[in-house]
Write a protein that holds these residues in place. Structure first.
Motif, PDB file in Angstrom:
ATOM      1  N   ASP A  59     -24.316 -91.015  61.952  1.00 51.88           N
ATOM      2  CA  ASP A  59     -23.942 -89.726  62.540  1.00 51.88           C
ATOM      3  C   ASP A  59     -25.058 -89.320  63.499  1.00 51.88           C
ATOM      4  O   ASP A  59     -26.122 -88.877  63.076  1.00 51.88           O
ATOM      5  CB  ASP A  59     -23.764 -88.686  61.435  1.00 51.88           C
ATOM      6  N   SER A  91     -18.145 -95.926  59.341  1.00 51.18           N
ATOM      7  CA  SER A  91     -17.869 -94.819  60.246  1.00 51.18           C
ATOM      8  C   SER A  91     -19.028 -94.626  61.210  1.00 51.18           C
ATOM      9  O   SER A  91     -20.182 -94.905  60.889  1.00 51.18           O
ATOM     10  CB  SER A  91     -17.620 -93.518  59.458  1.00 51.18           C
ATOM     11  N   ARG A  93     -20.109 -91.503  63.984  1.00 47.88           N
ATOM     12  CA  ARG A  93     -19.872 -90.242  64.660  1.00 47.88           C
ATOM     13  C   ARG A  93     -20.934 -90.052  65.728  1.00 47.88           C
ATOM     14  O   ARG A  93     -22.123 -90.234  65.478  1.00 47.88           O
ATOM     15  CB  ARG A  93     -19.916 -89.062  63.684  1.00 47.88           C
ATOM     16  N   ASP A 121     -15.631 -91.286  65.500  1.00 48.82           N
ATOM     17  CA  ASP A 121     -15.507 -89.856  65.794  1.00 48.82           C
ATOM     18  C   ASP A 121     -16.412 -89.560  66.986  1.00 48.82           C
ATOM     19  O   ASP A 121     -17.636 -89.527  66.861  1.00 48.82           O
ATOM     20  CB  ASP A 121     -15.934 -89.051  64.563  1.00 48.82           C
ATOM     21  N   SER A 123     -17.426 -87.135  70.339  1.00 48.34           N
ATOM     22  CA  SER A 123     -17.364 -85.835  70.995  1.00 48.34           C
ATOM     23  C   SER A 123     -18.229 -85.904  72.245  1.00 48.34           C
ATOM     24  O   SER A 123     -19.455 -85.945  72.151  1.00 48.34           O
ATOM     25  CB  SER A 123     -17.854 -84.741  70.039  1.00 48.34           C
ATOM     26  N   ARG A 150     -11.056 -90.237  66.310  1.00 45.90           N
ATOM     27  CA  ARG A 150     -11.066 -88.815  66.627  1.00 45.90           C
ATOM     28  C   ARG A 150     -11.804 -88.629  67.944  1.00 45.90           C
ATOM     29  O   ARG A 150     -12.947 -89.069  68.092  1.00 45.90           O
ATOM     30  CB  ARG A 150     -11.743 -88.006  65.516  1.00 45.90           C
TER      31      ARG A 150
END
Length: 346
Positions: A59, A91, A93, A121, A123, A150
């Motif tokens: 992350d 995962s 992010r 994920d 952004s 996402r």
């Protein structure tokens, strides 16, 4: 099993934890409440310095001040973290705002794909020219391990791939994404064979357009545009992105959430499997329309979900239907009156 030499702290106490095998240390790091705390363990000793990079879940957020990274330093840091290990990623992010262009973001995505990422994920809002749109890297489209994707793009335009791809994708969430047109969305969904969960949150079309969601295996669908309202100079709210027509045709759909400003024309087909529906229309989006002109849309919407076992409505939906005298003419409303969850009563 690999054996590590015992290390001592300055006070002479043996550091027994650092002598544990890697997989035990990884379990310890994975159990920490936040990823930031896992990164902070790098200061404990040389053994812990890069241990967090071997975690299966990463992350990285450039807005967090874990270290005083400069822009270029963070760019190379992210890439180093991804290529430093060869372990598979459960995962990944990444939040990097508008600091980096699509070439850099694509480089990071490719590195994550090479580590067989399962959940991605992202952004970001890459710097692009006025007439340029975001294109997903080919390596991502063809990734055979990606199950969850996402994307939060800060209203940037996205060109969905027209070719068959995402062979393992089950969950797709697009948040604050400008979709080029309804046809590209329809074609993209047809090319995702295993997609079961789709969320379109504050996603817009550049002009009034038709949106058709036809997906053979889709079980969960969420369309939520409640935040996409602009306040005009006189204080009134005007919606610029209402879909002209919305068609939903998903034979295996079980759950539907539809919130915000509904399309002016609705069409539901092959929704016999639908069990639960959440319908929260937004009153401010259609304040210029009368109950009479908007009521027909609400009636058709209710007809499409009237067979479900669980129905959740907001007060505005009820007001429109009562005004249209729909309650009196259709006993289905009375039938479900005892089971409806009425929200937003104030």
């Amino acid at each position: 099993m690999k054996v590590y030499k015992r290390t001592k702290r300055k006070n002479g106490v043996v550091d027994m934890i650092s002598n544990l095998p890697d997989h035990i240390l990884q379990l310890i790091l994975s159990g920490l409440p936040t990823f930031e705390e896992a990164v902070r363990t790098s200061v404990l000793s040389t053994r812990w310095r890069y241990m967090w990079t071997s975690l299966p879940s990463l992350d990285l957020d450039c807005t967090r001040r874990l270290t005083n990274f400069k822009k270029n330093e963070f760019k190379e840091f992210v890439y180093w973290v991804l290529v430093n290990k060869t372990l598979d990623l459960d995962s990944f992010r990444l939040c990097c705002g508008s600091y980096y262009n699509m070439s850099t973001v694509g480089r990071w995505i490719h590195a994550a794909v090479m580590r067989k990422v399962k959940l991605l994920d992202l952004s970001f809002s890459p710097r692009v020219e006025d007439d340029e749109v975001i294109k997903l890297p080919h390596s991502l489209v063809t990734c055979d391990t990606l199950e969850v994707l996402r994307l939060y793009l800060y209203s940037c335009p996205l060109r969905l791939p027209a070719v068959t791809g995402f062979p393992a994708l089950r969950v797709l969430e697009l948040n604050s994404v400008e979709l080029l047109n309804g046809d590209s969305v329809q074609q993209f969904l047809k090319n995702c064979p295993l997609l079961e969960d789709l969320s379109l949150v504050d996603c817009s079309l550049p002009s009034i357009d038709d949106l058709c969601i036809s997906c053979l295996n889709l079980k969960t669908l969420k369309i939520d545009n409640r935040k996409m309202l602009d306040e005009s100079y006189d204080g009134r709210y005007v919606c610029f992105y209402t879909y002209d027509r919305l068609q939903i045709s998903c034979p295996k759909l079980v759950f539907l959430e539809y919130a915000g400003h509904p399309a002016y024309e609705l069409s539901f087909e092959h929704l016999d499997s639908l069990k639960k529906a959440v319908i929260y229309p937004d009153a401010t989006a259609h304040q210029e329309l009368s109950f009479q002109s908007f009521g027909g849309t609400m009636c058709r919407l209710f007809e499409g979900v009237s067979h479900v076992e669980s129905l959740s409505l907001n007060l505005y939906f009820i007001k429109v239907d009562i005004h249209m005298q729909y309650v009196r003419n259709n006993p289905l409303m009375w039938r479900y009156g005892l089971f409806c969850n009425i929200t937003n009563m104030t």
